[in-house]
Scaffold this active site. Structure first.
Site, PDB file in Angstrom:
ATOM      1  N   LEU A 169      47.562   4.807  51.708  1.00 15.11           N
ATOM      2  CA  LEU A 169      47.516   3.659  52.616  1.00 15.11           C
ATOM      3  C   LEU A 169      48.526   2.588  52.231  1.00 15.11           C
ATOM      4  CD1 LEU A 169      43.645   3.247  52.982  1.00 15.11           C
ATOM      5  CD2 LEU A 169      45.219   4.345  54.573  1.00 15.11           C
ATOM      6  N   GLY A 170      48.787   2.450  50.949  1.00 18.88           N
ATOM      7  CA  GLY A 170      49.730   1.431  50.523  1.00 18.88           C
ATOM      8  C   GLY A 170      49.902   1.471  49.022  1.00 18.88           C
ATOM      9  N   GLY A 219      52.488  -3.462  43.000  1.00 16.99           N
ATOM     10  CA  GLY A 219      52.817  -3.527  41.596  1.00 16.99           C
ATOM     11  C   GLY A 219      51.680  -3.146  40.678  1.00 16.99           C
ATOM     12  N   VAL A 228      46.595   2.496  46.932  1.00 17.12           N
ATOM     13  CA  VAL A 228      45.364   2.557  47.728  1.00 17.12           C
ATOM     14  C   VAL A 228      45.420   3.807  48.602  1.00 17.12           C
ATOM     15  CG1 VAL A 228      43.916   1.378  49.405  1.00 17.12           C
ATOM     16  CG2 VAL A 228      45.237   0.047  47.770  1.00 17.12           C
ATOM     17  N   ASP A 282      42.602 -17.394  47.990  1.00 24.25           N
ATOM     18  CA  ASP A 282      43.851 -16.833  48.513  1.00 24.25           C
ATOM     19  C   ASP A 282      43.664 -16.370  49.960  1.00 24.25           C
ATOM     20  OD1 ASP A 282      46.540 -16.196  48.420  1.00 24.25           O
ATOM     21  OD2 ASP A 282      46.213 -14.175  47.636  1.00 24.25           O
TER      22      ASP A 282
END
Length: 683
Positions: free
Chosen positions: A21-22, A25, A29, A137
């Protein structure tokens, strides 16, 4: 969504991984499927962080916070292991893009859609705050958009209300464009800071940009603390609420509960995406859902432990959509402040950052030297390229210096003007993103955040170098031309030689494994050697290597993989377990062999361009081309048509694009690694 590469795990805990999925650093995932066929987004920590006790503690803390705040608009934690060899966490998979990516793709959303999304986010914040926590965040990239409504994710830097100021090491936390002014001023923060970020998120969703504009983080944060937000285009019905959320005094901002009440209170989950989103957004979600179904269907019931199962189509938006925003964030989202807002501790010093973002952490003089239109530093020879570890920046070396490009935006963000000698200028980027450099008389290294310039081993020519993945050292080969010349490791802080790796007859190429455990070299006699970096012992030797013209040596993993080029093709060895090597050889070997190679784990492809060695006068010549193989199976996939020959190849960390220099063009080409079609060109 991408299919699995050979180095990706096929099982994580009870989950069978079927697609990537991604990646970021801190880890990767995956889309995982458990034994009952239920799916999850599975976050897996990178090996080097798995051995860091502080990281493990922070990862366990993120897991605990995510479990505590689960509600209607926060994905549920399904399973986790924070104490095993490789920590991982599985959460509900959200079939949709982030709000940031959705707005970038389809444009600003209508008022009713934004109002509905804001109600969901306010409801999530209300629950977070009721548990005595602050997200810290919140931003459009941390709000996922699904057919059932918004989902707030990423509690990697969340904190208890009483601990919601800067991190214990003095660093600011959050994303500059959505950071509350009290946090920037290093004053005690709290739930009001999340409400400030919610106001900014609403502005972004309605207009496509944040309330304080874009640019260097220092400039954005200056506007946050000193200027009014830009609310042009905000509908009258939302103007007063957004303005209150963005009040510079946290005591004047409404609570998340009051924001939710002002927006109409908790909303019932929609039955379909079209019930709250405009048609273009619905179409985007349908595409993602189709891609998800394709990946699950392609996996099949018996794919566990087998070869890469999913051949999901790759689209730039979707690579980072449904999973990449869940990427590990211990350290990401923390903005180490230095500059006009004060600070002077070692942790805040831009020359001592633990990890840097080259799109932001750039010394003013280097940023000012950037050209309005990206260009290759003047070069009479083909330039060299390398991507930063996070893949966002492409560093280009020419005979007159280095240029740093945001390759996706097509902009130049910094330039280092210097004389770069040699016929093959090759840039360097440290794994932490804080340093860039090149070989010459010594290795020239620049700290990107300060512009500080250091020359290591400056009394001799250096023919090859590579940063140690730990960010503390530099491997290099001095061009003495003497037999038995060694590979040296130099400490970046002291400039002293800390290790010597001997046995080569004048190495001309070196490579370091991703985790730093192994070092390899090819010398001028064609000898390949692999060392254990800790003990200095030789683990592997072989002969017959060819130097080629570009990349000719790779250590793609920590499991014993080694790739090098010979006259017969590209050889793949397992130097730890032994066994017969694999050779990637074209059906018809070009007259002069292959000129270089590069591996794309993301596309599961190995690429090797070639030339005949004859003078090529135009692009219609048949004396050049590119051979392609599927890496996992060894099957040759060379096609009759591709975008064209390129050399001096450089692979993106995620493997979905690579760079190259074409024959009759002054630009650097960025090529789709799976389709072999031109993605973009710069320079």
């Amino acid at each position: 969504m991408q299919h699995l590469a050979p180095r990706d795990p096929r099982r994580v805990g009870p989950y069978r991984t079927v697609a990537l999925l991604g990646a970021g650093g801190m880890g990767r995932v995956y889309l995982g499927i458990d034994r009952e066929g239920r799916t999850a987004a599975v976050k897996v920590v990178r090996a080097e962080y798995a051995y860091d006790p502080d990281f493990r503690e922070r990862f366990a803390r993120e897991l605990d916070l995510a479990r505590r705040v689960h509600g209607t608009h926060t994905p549920r934690v399904l399973d986790a292991d924070t104490s095993g060899r490789t920590p991982w966490m599985a959460t509900e998979y959200v079939r949709g893009p982030s709000l940031h990516d959705l707005v970038r793709s389809v444009g600003p959303l209508p008022e009713d859609s934004v109002r509905f999304a804001a109600r969901g986010v306010a409801q999530a914040l209300e629950r977070v705050h009721s548990h005595g926590l602050v997200h810290r965040d919140l931003k459009p990239g941390n709000v996922m958009v699904s057919a059932a409504g918004p989902q707030v994710i990423d509690f990697g830097i969340a904190a208890a209300l009483e601990d919601a100021g800067p991190d214990g090491d003095g660093r600011l936390v959050g994303t500059p464009g959505y950071m509350a002014p009290e946090n920037i001023r290093r004053e005690p923060g709290g739930a009001a800071a999340d409400v400030f970020a919610l106001g900014g998120m609403i502005v972004y969703a309605l207009t496509g940009t944040g309330p304080f504009g874009e640019g260097h983080p220092s400039a954005v944060m200056y506007r946050i603390t000193n200027q009014d937000p830009v609310l042009t285009g905000i509908p009258e019905r939302l103007h007063g609420l957004v303005s209150a959320c963005l009040d510079k005094d946290p005591r004047e901002r409404p609570s998340a509960s009051r924001v939710l009440h002002a927006l109409g209170g908790p909303a019932a989950p929609p039955t379909t995406a079209s019930a709250w989103l405009p048609p273009p957004a619905v179409h985007t979600l349908e595409r993602i859902d189709g891609e998800y179904r394709d990946a699950v269907a392609a996996a099949g019931p018996g794919a566990a432990g087998g070869a890469p199962a999913s051949r999901a189509r790759r689209r730039p938006l979707l690579v980072g959509a449904a999973g990449a925003a869940l990427l590990l964030t211990a350290g990401a989202g923390t903005w180490a402040l230095a500059g006009p807002f004060g600070g002077g501790t070692a942790e805040e010093d831009p020359g001592r950052r633990v990890r840097c973002d080259l799109t932001e952490h750039i010394a003013p003089e280097l940023a000012e030297a950037a050209r309005p239109v990206p260009s290759i530093p003047s070069s009479s020879v083909p330039p060299g390229t390398v991507f930063s570890a996070d893949g966002r920046v492409l560093v280009v070396a020419g005979s007159q210096g280095l240029a740093l490009w945001d390759w996706e935006e097509g902009t130049e963000i910094a330039r280092i003007e210097d004389e770069v000698p040699g016929l093959s200028p090759t840039p360097l980027v440290s794994p932490d993103g804080c340093r860039v450099g090149y070989n010459g008389t010594g290795v020239h290294v620049y700290v990107a955040g300060t512009g500080e310039h250091t020359v290591y081993r400056g009394d001799v020519e250096v023919v090859a170098s590579a940063f140690d993945p730990d960010g503390e050292g530099l491997y290099l080969v001095e061009g003495t031309g003497e037999p038995e010349s060694a590979v040296l490791r130099v400490d970046l802080e002291t400039a002293e030689v800390t290790d010597t790796y001997s046995g080569t007859d004048g190495a001309h190429t070196i490579a370091v494994s991703p985790g730093g455990g192994y070092l390899a070299a090819v010398d001028y006699t064609g000898q390949v050697r692999v060392w254990d970096t800790e003990s200095g012992g030789t683990l592997f030797e072989a002969g017959g290597a060819e130097p080629g013209y570009g990349s000719n040596l790779e250590l793609p993993d920590e499991d014993g993989g080694l790739l090098y080029m010979t006259g017969d093709g590209v050889v793949h060895e397992d130097f730890l377990d032994g066994g017969p090597p694999r050779t990637f050889a074209p059906a018809a070997m070009p007259e002069n062999g292959l000129s270089e190679f590069v591996l794309s784990p993301g596309a599961d492809r190995l690429y090797a361009p070639y030339t005949s060695g004859e003078l090529i006068v135009d692009e219609d010549s048949e004396g050049f081309g590119m051979k392609v193989w599927e890496f996992s199976t060894g099957e040759e996939l060379t096609g009759e048509e591709d975008e064209g020959y390129v050399s001096r190849l450089g692979m993106h960390p995620d493997g979905h694009v690579f760079t190259g220099v074409p024959l009759l063009d002054s630009d650097v080409w960025i090529v789709d690694a799976e389709r072999l079609r031109l993605h973009s060109r710069i320079g």
